[in-house]
Design an enzyme around this catalytic site. Structure first.
Site, PDB file in Angstrom:
ATOM      1  N   HIS A   1       2.900   3.667  -8.819  1.00  0.00           N
ATOM      2  CA  HIS A   1       2.721   2.242  -9.148  1.00  0.00           C
ATOM      3  C   HIS A   1       3.955   1.701  -9.868  1.00  0.00           C
ATOM      4  O   HIS A   1       4.389   0.582  -9.618  1.00  0.00           O
ATOM      5  CB  HIS A   1       1.472   2.044 -10.001  1.00  0.00           C
ATOM      6  CG  HIS A   1       0.195   2.354  -9.266  1.00  0.00           C
ATOM      7  ND1 HIS A   1      -0.054   1.885  -7.997  1.00  0.00           N
ATOM      8  CD2 HIS A   1      -0.881   3.103  -9.603  1.00  0.00           C
ATOM      9  CE1 HIS A   1      -1.239   2.314  -7.586  1.00  0.00           C
ATOM     10  NE2 HIS A   1      -1.756   3.060  -8.543  1.00  0.00           N
TER      11      HIS A   1
ATOM     12  N   ARG B   1     -11.459   2.298  -9.242  1.00  0.00           N
ATOM     13  CA  ARG B   1     -10.600   3.484  -9.390  1.00  0.00           C
ATOM     14  C   ARG B   1     -10.790   4.108 -10.774  1.00  0.00           C
ATOM     15  O   ARG B   1     -11.456   3.525 -11.627  1.00  0.00           O
ATOM     16  CB  ARG B   1      -9.141   3.084  -9.178  1.00  0.00           C
ATOM     17  CG  ARG B   1      -8.905   2.641  -7.752  1.00  0.00           C
ATOM     18  CD  ARG B   1      -7.454   2.491  -7.458  1.00  0.00           C
ATOM     19  NE  ARG B   1      -7.286   2.167  -6.051  1.00  0.00           N
ATOM     20  CZ  ARG B   1      -6.143   2.240  -5.404  1.00  0.00           C
ATOM     21  NH1 ARG B   1      -5.050   2.645  -6.027  1.00  0.00           N
ATOM     22  NH2 ARG B   1      -6.072   1.930  -4.134  1.00  0.00           N
TER      23      ARG B   1
ATOM     24  N   ARG C   1       1.781  -4.975   6.136  1.00  0.00           N
ATOM     25  CA  ARG C   1       1.079  -3.958   5.333  1.00  0.00           C
ATOM     26  C   ARG C   1       1.865  -2.662   5.423  1.00  0.00           C
ATOM     27  O   ARG C   1       2.190  -2.199   6.522  1.00  0.00           O
ATOM     28  CB  ARG C   1      -0.350  -3.734   5.822  1.00  0.00           C
ATOM     29  CG  ARG C   1      -1.068  -2.703   4.934  1.00  0.00           C
ATOM     30  CD  ARG C   1      -2.534  -2.581   5.219  1.00  0.00           C
ATOM     31  NE  ARG C   1      -3.161  -1.719   4.229  1.00  0.00           N
ATOM     32  CZ  ARG C   1      -4.398  -1.840   3.802  1.00  0.00           C
ATOM     33  NH1 ARG C   1      -5.165  -2.792   4.270  1.00  0.00           N
ATOM     34  NH2 ARG C   1      -4.884  -1.009   2.905  1.00  0.00           N
TER      35      ARG C   1
ATOM     36  N   SER D   1      -8.212  -5.562   4.702  1.00  0.00           N
ATOM     37  CA  SER D   1      -8.759  -5.255   3.375  1.00  0.00           C
ATOM     38  C   SER D   1      -9.032  -6.484   2.503  1.00  0.00           C
ATOM     39  O   SER D   1      -8.689  -6.494   1.316  1.00  0.00           O
ATOM     40  CB  SER D   1      -7.827  -4.284   2.624  1.00  0.00           C
ATOM     41  OG  SER D   1      -7.735  -3.079   3.328  1.00  0.00           O
TER      42      SER D   1
ATOM     43  N   ASN E   1       1.437   3.446  -2.765  1.00  0.00           N
ATOM     44  CA  ASN E   1       2.075   3.902  -4.014  1.00  0.00           C
ATOM     45  C   ASN E   1       1.590   5.304  -4.399  1.00  0.00           C
ATOM     46  O   ASN E   1       2.392   6.154  -4.805  1.00  0.00           O
ATOM     47  CB  ASN E   1       1.712   2.963  -5.176  1.00  0.00           C
ATOM     48  CG  ASN E   1       2.334   1.599  -5.029  1.00  0.00           C
ATOM     49  OD1 ASN E   1       3.211   1.396  -4.214  1.00  0.00           O
ATOM     50  ND2 ASN E   1       1.867   0.654  -5.830  1.00  0.00           N
TER      51      ASN E   1
ATOM     52  N   ASP F   1       0.838  -1.203   0.000  1.00  0.00           N
ATOM     53  CA  ASP F   1       0.000   0.000   0.000  1.00  0.00           C
ATOM     54  C   ASP F   1       0.878   1.261   0.000  1.00  0.00           C
ATOM     55  O   ASP F   1       2.023   1.229   0.459  1.00  0.00           O
ATOM     56  CB  ASP F   1      -0.883  -0.038   1.260  1.00  0.00           C
ATOM     57  CG  ASP F   1      -2.094   0.872   1.129  1.00  0.00           C
ATOM     58  OD1 ASP F   1      -2.287   1.465   0.045  1.00  0.00           O
ATOM     59  OD2 ASP F   1      -2.839   0.988   2.116  1.00  0.00           O
TER      60      ASP F   1
ATOM     61  N   ASN G   1     -10.400  -2.597  -6.609  1.00  0.00           N
ATOM     62  CA  ASN G   1      -9.554  -1.621  -7.322  1.00  0.00           C
ATOM     63  C   ASN G   1     -10.109  -1.260  -8.702  1.00  0.00           C
ATOM     64  O   ASN G   1      -9.742  -0.233  -9.266  1.00  0.00           O
ATOM     65  CB  ASN G   1      -8.112  -2.136  -7.475  1.00  0.00           C
ATOM     66  CG  ASN G   1      -7.316  -2.065  -6.188  1.00  0.00           C
ATOM     67  OD1 ASN G   1      -6.369  -2.821  -5.997  1.00  0.00           O
ATOM     68  ND2 ASN G   1      -7.687  -1.155  -5.279  1.00  0.00           N
TER      69      ASN G   1
HETATM   70  C1  FPP Z   1      -1.854   0.321  -3.437  1.00  0.00           C
HETATM   71  O1  FPP Z   1      -1.356   1.639  -3.371  1.00  0.00           O
HETATM   72  C2  FPP Z   1      -1.262  -0.371  -4.563  1.00  0.00           C
HETATM   73  C3  FPP Z   1      -1.949  -0.901  -5.613  1.00  0.00           C
HETATM   74  C4  FPP Z   1      -3.409  -0.849  -5.766  1.00  0.00           C
HETATM   75  C5  FPP Z   1      -1.244  -1.547  -6.714  1.00  0.00           C
HETATM   76  C6  FPP Z   1      -0.079  -2.381  -6.294  1.00  0.00           C
HETATM   77  C7  FPP Z   1       0.713  -2.661  -7.465  1.00  0.00           C
HETATM   78  C8  FPP Z   1       2.044  -2.607  -7.516  1.00  0.00           C
HETATM   79  C9  FPP Z   1       2.967  -2.362  -6.400  1.00  0.00           C
HETATM   80  C10 FPP Z   1       2.665  -2.916  -8.764  1.00  0.00           C
HETATM   81  C11 FPP Z   1       2.957  -4.368  -8.722  1.00  0.00           C
HETATM   82  C12 FPP Z   1       3.160  -4.846 -10.023  1.00  0.00           C
HETATM   83  C13 FPP Z   1       3.136  -6.121 -10.393  1.00  0.00           C
HETATM   84  C14 FPP Z   1       3.524  -6.427 -11.773  1.00  0.00           C
HETATM   85  C15 FPP Z   1       2.711  -7.220  -9.491  1.00  0.00           C
HETATM   86  P1  FPP Z   1      -2.411   2.813  -3.454  1.00  0.00           P
HETATM   87  O2  FPP Z   1      -2.542   3.219  -4.868  1.00  0.00           O
HETATM   88  O3  FPP Z   1      -3.693   2.383  -2.799  1.00  0.00           O
HETATM   89  O4  FPP Z   1      -1.718   3.931  -2.626  1.00  0.00           O
HETATM   90  P2  FPP Z   1      -2.453   5.065  -1.785  1.00  0.00           P
HETATM   91  O5  FPP Z   1      -3.202   4.374  -0.680  1.00  0.00           O
HETATM   92  O6  FPP Z   1      -1.333   5.901  -1.283  1.00  0.00           O
HETATM   93  O7  FPP Z   1      -3.365   5.790  -2.718  1.00  0.00           O
END
Ligand code: FPP
Length: 234
Positions: free
Chosen positions: A31, A65, A181, A189, A16, A14, A62
């Site tokens: 990401h 989004r 996490r 979640s 990104n 979480d 997701n």
């Molecule tokens: C949550 O962060 C992350 C995701 C929904 C996507 C996770 C994907 C990756 C790390 C890429 C992995 C790639 C492969 C090929 C497996 P968020 O967007 O919810 O972050 P936030 O809570 O800060 O908005």
């Protein structure tokens, strides 16, 4: 005495989006950075002796989004899994996927199938990528598989136990010992609910793109120093 290295580690990757926003970047840059980080950290974890690593790449929720973000992630999966076939095989990592097919594109599902097939004989560790995944859905889907087998007289109801239930999940993996996490959220979640029953939970405020080897070692240290009483009624 310290606990031994966990057999199965789960990570909810979480933060990104926040990582990117804090740097004045678009969410997709977060990401991309998460993906780059995953390659390094996953190898480190598996080469440390962890046999199974399950990661939450994309939940069924997701899909709600923005179209732009979903499209970016789907493209990242398509190009990443396609491009990285040799990376996983050279590092002896077997890749498996957990989740529902619909509404993933035929193109992505083909790439996922090819990656599973290409790495099926790898032995160093198993990377379970949860994509279009929901924990309740996994239990429902397992129950449906069981119901069908019972209906067709291929399974006796008495043979369904807490232990044998794992066989009907998306992949037959051992229970998760340690769940991490990132990004400071303190929630499960809907991630691997059945497998997490007795897991130790570690929450770190670090956003996933910064979750490096040192960060994992700190989580591992926390886990290894805990008093673990699996299955106890305490
Ligand atoms: C949550 O962060 C992350 C995701 C929904 C996507 C996770 C994907 C990756 C790390 C890429 C992995 C790639 C492969 C090929 C497996 P968020 O967007 O919810 O972050 P936030 O809570 O800060 O908005």
């Amino acid at each position: 005495m310290k606990n031994s290295i966990p057999t199965h580690v789960g990570i909810i990757m979480d933060g990104n989006g926040r990582w990117a926003t804090r740097r004045g970047l678009v969410r997709s840059a977060g990401h991309q950075a998460g993906y780059d980080r995953l390659k390094k950290t996953a190898l480190y974890i598996l080469h440390k002796g962890v046999k199974y690593l399950s990661i939450f790449a994309f939940s069924t929720e997701n899909f709600k989004r923005s179209k732009e973000e979903v499209d970016f992630l789907m493209n990242l999966f398509c190009t990443g899994f396609g491009k990285e076939k040799d990376f996983f095989r050279e590092n002896d990592v077997k890749v498996v996927f957990s989740g529902r097919d619909k509404p993933l594109s035929k193109k992505l599902m083909k790439i996922m199938d090819e990656l599973e097939d290409y790495t099926k004989d790898c032995k160093a560790g198993i990377l379970n990528i949860c994509l279009n995944y929901g924990g309740q859905a996994e239990i429902v889907d397992a129950s449906k598989k069981i119901a069908l087998l019972v209906k067709e007289d291929k399974l006796n109801i008495e043979d369904i136990t807490e232990e044998t239930f794992y066989k009907y999940l998306y992949n037959d993996l051992p229970p998760i010992d340690l769940l991490i996490r990132t990004s400071g959220e303190i929630r499960i979640s809907n991630f691997m609910l059945y497998s997490l029953s007795y897991a130790e939970l570690v929450f770190t405020s670090t956003c996933f793109p910064d979750f490096d080897e040192k960060e994992f070692d700190a989580c591992l240290e926390d886990y290894q120093n805990r008093n673990i009483t699996k299955g106890s009624v305490k």
